[in-house]
Design an enzyme around this catalytic site. Structure first.
Site: not given
Ligand code: UD1
Ligand code: CA
Length: 473
Positions: A14, A18, A83, A104, A375, A395-396, A414
């Site tokens: 991701g 935010r 995810t 995660s 130095y 040195n330089y 000194s």
């Molecule tokens: C997710 C969970 C939520 C949980 C929370 C905990 C889902 C839909 N929701 O929400 O239930 O409470 O984590 O922290 O799973 N990522 C990918 N590919 C994507 C999207 C995301 O690899 O297409 C990765 C992101 O980089 C991140 C992780 O998945 O490391 C979680 O994604 P994020 O968008 O942060 O999910 P949350 O909204 O936090």
């Molecule tokens: Ca998250």
């Protein structure tokens, strides 16, 4: 039956919108390491790096470059469609495993003990899906766990996970959250993962939807609630980044103290996750120990010192305000106050480097001393040699760097300038204020000094002239 095989998949593709950052979310650092680095290290305690699959996508090359020294596998998710979609990319890679633990990349405080607890619970209960859950102080923003109620009593079975935006008013009261950490039976997961829909506010494939799909098919979906809610906090904002950094550093100072390190005002020191410190070392307030710094036993690190990637032996004293990077300090040496050790300095046993002394790629052998205002760059200094206040290695030459080599038990007066390349022999003396441009042999004197002129009474006449000029105005 042989032990079931486990892989670990880490969701890390991701963008982290935010955080409002150019840097991909999982490369943001807390306690001196990228978020994903913390997760990979925890995972490496459970399975071999070759069985860890990081799913990367946003700025994939950058993430891969930074993490590749840890030896994990990488799987690319070209478009970040949720995810669930991230895990779909792993179907082939995971086919040879019985189970997969899903972590995660943005839940960095997870400890190996907790991952192991998920694995063991999952196996002991023959679950299809095990969800690590928690009850943090503020559940807002997390997916919530809807447990199955049998005869009015809530069970370990989960009916569904509901994301924040889809909660009914009654479900908003649920305090138990989905940590985003799971164990899956690989066959059960991939037999159904294509049933995920994009029927949700973001139009993404939510992995969380798989809970309801599995349980609908009569497959056991279980929740394991951790009492350590702070371990599963996620990073989605800069405020959370700062909060988790604090938690991790507090955990670090606590661990060090439990292992025999004295830390005064631990809330004021900043110690990165990669730092190790031996017992009976004392850390004073407002010290920063960064990167992969190691410190031996019985050391004293005084206030306002900032040490980065330093190797420090036993019994070393680092006085106040020392700034030192990428260098070594051996046993019983004394550094500071206000020393600056730069890249590749090697300070030998019992050597002293004092106030306002800067070293770079310089080796001080046993017992050598450079105590004041000096130095030393690209230099080698022999045992027990004394470097007087204000000594400078030139040195330089504006284009290239050159070496200064000084033998053992030499005395550099000194305010000496040593114009490199130059060698000073063992036992040699250099008179104060000399500018040394040629080699000085062993046990010799090197001296450049204009003759001292003294004119007695001269100042009286000078003052009278100045006074007269002032009255004329
Ligand atoms: C997710 C969970 C939520 C949980 C929370 C905990 C889902 C839909 N929701 O929400 O239930 O409470 O984590 O922290 O799973 N990522 C990918 N590919 C994507 C999207 C995301 O690899 O297409 C990765 C992101 O980089 C991140 C992780 O998945 O490391 C979680 O994604 P994020 O968008 O942060 O999910 P949350 O909204 O936090
Ligand atoms: Ca998250």
């Amino acid at each position: 039956m042989p032990n079931p095989s486990f892989a670990i998949a880490i969701l890390a593709a991701g963008k982290g919108t935010r955080l409002k950052s150019k840097l991909p979310k999982v490369l943001h650092q807390i306690a001196g390491r990228p978020l994903l680095g913390h997760v990979v290290r925890a995972a490496s305690n459970i399975v071999a790096p070759a069985d860890i699959f990081c799913i990367i996508g946003h700025e994939a090359e950058r993430v891969r470059a930074e993490l590749s020294p840890l030896g994990t596998q990488f799987i690319e998710q070209q478009e970040q469609r949720g995810t669930g979609h991230a895990l779909m990319q792993c179907r082939q890679a995971l086919a040879k495993y019985d189970h997969v633990l899903v972590l995660s990349g943005d839940v960095p405080l997870i400890r190996p003990e907790t991952i192991a607890a998920v694995r063991d619970f999952h196996i002991a209960n023959s679950a299809s899906m095990t969800i690590l859950t928690a009850e943090p102080a503020d559940p807002f923003g997390y997916g919530r766990i809807v447990r199955r109620i049998v005869n009015g009593v809530s069970t370990d079975h989960v009916d569904s996970i509901v994301e924040q935006k889809q909660l009914t008013p009654a479900q908003e009261e649920i305090g138990e959250i989905n940590s985003g950490i799971y164990a899956f039976n690989v066959a059960d997961l991939f037999a159904r993962i294509d049933q995920l829909s994009t029927d949700n506010p973001h139009g993404e494939f939510y992995l969380t939807q798989i809970a309801a799909i599995l349980q609908h098919d009569g497959k056991p979906v279980l929740a394991l609630r951790t009492p350590h809610a702070s371990e599963v906090l996620g990073v989605n904002t800069r405020r959370e980044l700062a909060q988790l950094d604090s938690i991790l550093r507090e955990r670090k100072t606590r661990d060090l103290m439990d292992n025999g390190v004295t830390i005064f005002k631990p809330e004021s020191v900043i110690i990165d996750a990669g730092v190790t410190i031996g017992p009976d070392t004392i850390i004073e307030p407002f010290v920063q120990l960064l990167g992969e710094t190691t410190i031996g036993e019985d050391c004293l690190i005084r206030s306002y010192s900032v040490l980065t990637n330093m190797q420090i032996g036993n019994g070393v004293r680092i006085n106040q305000g020392t700034i030192a990077d990428d260098s070594t300090v051996e046993q019983a040496a004394i550094i500071g106050p206000y020393s600056r050790l730069r890249l590749g300095s090697e300070i030998g046993p019992e050597a002293h480097v004092g106030n306002f002394v800067e070293t770079k790629k310089t080796k001080l052998a046993r017992g050598a001393k450079a105590n004041h205002l000096t130095y030393l760059g690209d230099a080698e200094i022999g045992e027990h040699t004394n470097i007087g206040a204000g000594t400078i290695t030139c040195n330089y030459d504006g284009v290239n760097k050159h070496k200064t080599v000084i033998g053992a038990s030499a005395f550099i007066g000194s305010d000496t300038t040593l114009v490199a390349p130059v060698r000073i022999g063992s036992g040699a003396y250099i008179g104060a204020a000399s500018c040394i441009t040629r080699d000085v042999p062993d046990d010799s004197l090197g001296l450049t000094r204009p003759e001292l002129l003294i004119k007695e009474g001269w100042a009286i006449g000078k003052r009278a002239k100045l006074q007269a000029a002032k009255l004329k105005k």
